[in-house]
Design a protein around this motif. Structure first.
Motif, PDB file in Angstrom:
ATOM      1  N   UNK A  21      15.656   7.582   1.561  1.00 23.72           N
ATOM      2  CA  UNK A  21      14.580   8.399   2.109  1.00 23.72           C
ATOM      3  C   UNK A  21      13.260   8.112   1.411  1.00 23.72           C
ATOM      4  N   UNK A  22      13.339   7.537   0.220  1.00 24.80           N
ATOM      5  CA  UNK A  22      12.128   7.220  -0.521  1.00 24.80           C
ATOM      6  C   UNK A  22      12.359   6.103  -1.511  1.00 24.80           C
ATOM      7  N   UNK A  23      11.276   5.444  -1.877  1.00 21.91           N
ATOM      8  CA  UNK A  23      11.305   4.339  -2.843  1.00 21.91           C
ATOM      9  C   UNK A  23      10.481   4.735  -4.055  1.00 21.91           C
ATOM     10  N   UNK A  24      11.119   4.830  -5.218  1.00 20.41           N
ATOM     11  CA  UNK A  24      10.437   5.052  -6.496  1.00 20.41           C
ATOM     12  C   UNK A  24      10.061   3.683  -7.053  1.00 20.41           C
ATOM     13  N   UNK A  25       8.796   3.326  -6.898  1.00 21.21           N
ATOM     14  CA  UNK A  25       8.343   1.974  -7.220  1.00 21.21           C
ATOM     15  C   UNK A  25       7.907   1.863  -8.671  1.00 21.21           C
ATOM     16  N   UNK A  26       8.058   0.658  -9.227  1.00 18.79           N
ATOM     17  CA  UNK A  26       7.589   0.358 -10.578  1.00 18.79           C
ATOM     18  C   UNK A  26       6.139  -0.081 -10.529  1.00 18.79           C
ATOM     19  N   UNK A  27       5.874  -1.357 -10.790  1.00 16.94           N
ATOM     20  CA  UNK A  27       4.503  -1.858 -10.684  1.00 16.94           C
ATOM     21  C   UNK A  27       4.093  -1.872  -9.215  1.00 16.94           C
ATOM     22  N   UNK A  28       3.009  -1.184  -8.923  1.00 18.27           N
ATOM     23  CA  UNK A  28       2.546  -1.073  -7.536  1.00 18.27           C
ATOM     24  C   UNK A  28       1.032  -0.968  -7.563  1.00 18.27           C
ATOM     25  N   UNK A  29       0.388  -1.640  -6.627  1.00 16.71           N
ATOM     26  CA  UNK A  29      -1.066  -1.598  -6.549  1.00 16.71           C
ATOM     27  C   UNK A  29      -1.495  -1.668  -5.097  1.00 16.71           C
ATOM     28  N   UNK A  30      -2.429  -0.829  -4.682  1.00 13.21           N
ATOM     29  CA  UNK A  30      -2.913  -0.892  -3.300  1.00 13.21           C
ATOM     30  C   UNK A  30      -3.443  -2.266  -2.926  1.00 13.21           C
ATOM     31  N   UNK A  31      -4.047  -2.967  -3.902  1.00 17.29           N
ATOM     32  CA  UNK A  31      -4.631  -4.280  -3.626  1.00 17.29           C
ATOM     33  C   UNK A  31      -3.587  -5.311  -3.222  1.00 17.29           C
ATOM     34  N   UNK A  32      -2.333  -5.089  -3.588  1.00 13.73           N
ATOM     35  CA  UNK A  32      -1.266  -6.051  -3.289  1.00 13.73           C
ATOM     36  C   UNK A  32      -0.173  -5.411  -2.430  1.00 13.73           C
ATOM     37  N   UNK A  33      -0.554  -4.387  -1.693  1.00 10.25           N
ATOM     38  CA  UNK A  33       0.437  -3.592  -0.976  1.00 10.25           C
ATOM     39  C   UNK A  33       1.237  -4.405   0.044  1.00 10.25           C
ATOM     40  N   UNK A  34       0.576  -5.274   0.773  1.00 11.95           N
ATOM     41  CA  UNK A  34       1.277  -6.032   1.812  1.00 11.95           C
ATOM     42  C   UNK A  34       2.413  -6.849   1.221  1.00 11.95           C
ATOM     43  N   UNK A  35       2.152  -7.529   0.110  1.00 13.41           N
ATOM     44  CA  UNK A  35       3.186  -8.347  -0.521  1.00 13.41           C
ATOM     45  C   UNK A  35       4.268  -7.479  -1.144  1.00 13.41           C
ATOM     46  N   UNK A  36       3.868  -6.404  -1.786  1.00  9.10           N
ATOM     47  CA  UNK A  36       4.832  -5.562  -2.488  1.00  9.10           C
ATOM     48  C   UNK A  36       5.759  -4.821  -1.540  1.00  9.10           C
ATOM     49  N   UNK A  37       5.268  -4.488  -0.358  1.00  9.58           N
ATOM     50  CA  UNK A  37       6.095  -3.737   0.582  1.00  9.58           C
ATOM     51  C   UNK A  37       6.862  -4.634   1.552  1.00  9.58           C
ATOM     52  N   UNK A  38       6.657  -5.940   1.486  1.00 11.47           N
ATOM     53  CA  UNK A  38       7.358  -6.842   2.412  1.00 11.47           C
ATOM     54  C   UNK A  38       8.879  -6.691   2.318  1.00 11.47           C
ATOM     55  N   UNK A  39       9.485  -6.657   1.115  1.00 15.08           N
ATOM     56  CA  UNK A  39      10.944  -6.453   1.048  1.00 15.08           C
ATOM     57  C   UNK A  39      11.368  -5.093   1.598  1.00 15.08           C
ATOM     58  N   UNK A  40      10.563  -4.069   1.362  1.00 12.25           N
ATOM     59  CA  UNK A  40      10.881  -2.735   1.890  1.00 12.25           C
ATOM     60  C   UNK A  40      10.887  -2.763   3.416  1.00 12.25           C
ATOM     61  N   UNK A  41       9.861  -3.377   3.992  1.00 13.86           N
ATOM     62  CA  UNK A  41       9.766  -3.434   5.448  1.00 13.86           C
ATOM     63  C   UNK A  41      10.895  -4.272   6.049  1.00 13.86           C
TER      64      UNK A  41
END
Length: 340
Positions: free
Chosen positions: A186-206
């Motif tokens: 239902x939710x992802x507790x993320x470690x290193x996360x930055x809005x500037x790199x959101x597309x790359x960081x969320x690609x595995x989630x998507x």
């Protein structure tokens, strides 16, 4: 976007913790999250806070999967949900090999399979629809393996849960774990996360969301941010630099450093490799000095209070549902909440 508070409870008198949570609830902070490693557990403090608060959500970030059987976790989750009148969020994660094997005495094997089966059993138990049965690779309910009495039967919890579905959040860093979170959590507790790199960081989630035929809004993104309030941004960065040098530079035998991978993914590969080289050579001060200012500015909150509140604006435009601050600074919580 909502704000959360990560307590990082270390066993100090509860009188040092309760006023912070009470003030957080008073000003509208969405949630308070407990942490566990190999000291105080993530559960006990939430039982106390459930009795002393009324509105703020209470979550674990994280309860360690190897520390408890799935049934024990389900029992705990159902109990905390009753005590909090439906405010409990169950954050789960595998922890790291040296804690899993050194402290819990459990093998760190088949992590994806273990997490998937574990969550499945917890959800079956909480749903309370039938006696729980599971015939998996790592978990069997009832158990019929070596040493079994052969007399077991499926069991159903002997009380009715307050809610048949308690939200499950997965603490995940590596891409495969993040994909799994997209599939089942239902939710992802993320470690290193930055809005500037959101597309790359969320690609595995998507990828996981698409694989399971879900929608983006089905999985809440909840980064946990390190915080360093100081008179200047540079002083704040310097407070966090040793921590991030360790996160990026540490290399365990036979283990992949997913923080290093994330730094590379965010465009800091050159810095990350140099930090790892210096760290491995024992030159930790040199490794610390190599942590780039821009990385710290992106993945943490640093500096004076007005600058930290301004930075919240960048997060408001992101996909983040709940921004969880790992800090107990009441003034920061007030300023951050006012900035939303």
């Amino acid at each position: 976007m909502r704000l959360g508070l990560a307590l990082g409870y270390g066993g100090e008198p509860i009188e040092q913790v309760l006023p912070i949570v009470e003030r957080a609830e008073e000003i509208g902070i969405d949630s308070a999250w407990s942490v566990e490693e190999y000291g105080p557990d993530a559960v006990s403090v939430l039982g106390y806070l459930a009795a002393r608060t009324e509105r703020i959500n209470l979550g674990t970030a994280i309860m360690q999967i190897p520390a408890r059987t799935p049934a024990a976790t389900a029992m705990t989750a159902m109990t905390l949900d009753v005590l909090s009148n439906g405010r409990f969020h169950l954050g789960l994660g595998l922890s790291v090999p040296w804690i899993v094997e050194g402290w819990h005495g459990q093998p760190y094997d088949k992590p994806l399979r273990r997490t998937r089966e574990y969550v499945d059993i917890v959800r079956k138990a909480v749903a309370h629809e039938a006696r729980v049965e599971h015939d998996g690779t790592l978990y069997q309910l009832p158990y019929r393996g070596p040493g079994s009495s052969g007399q077991a039967r499926p069991v159903k919890a002997d009380f009715t849960p307050l809610r048949p579905h308690i939200p499950v959040y997965l603490g995940a860093i590596g891409p495969q774990n993040v994909t799994l979170a997209g599939e089942i959590a239902d939710g992802w507790l993320a470690g290193l996360y930055a809005p500037e790199h959101e597309k790359a960081l969320t690609a595995p989630l998507d990828e996981g969301i698409a694989r399971a035929g879900r929608r983006r809004q089905d999985v809440r993104i909840c980064p946990i941010l390190y915080v360093a309030r100081a008179d200047t941004a540079q002083e704040g960065r310097d407070q966090l630099r040793p921590l991030f040098a360790h996160l990026i530079g540490a290399v365990g035998a036979g283990a992949r450093n997913t923080y290093f991978d994330l730094a590379c993914q965010m465009g800091y590969e050159g810095h990350a490799r140099r930090i790892r080289e210096e760290f491995a050579a024992g030159r930790k001060a040199d490794a610390v000095a190599l942590v780039p200012d821009s990385l710290l500015d992106e993945v943490a909150l640093v500096g004076p209070l007005p600058a930290m509140a301004d930075r919240i604006a960048a997060w408001k435009e992101s996909r983040v549902d709940t921004l969880i601050l790992l800090d107990r600074d009441v003034e920061l919580l007030e300023a951050a909440q006012a900035a939303l």
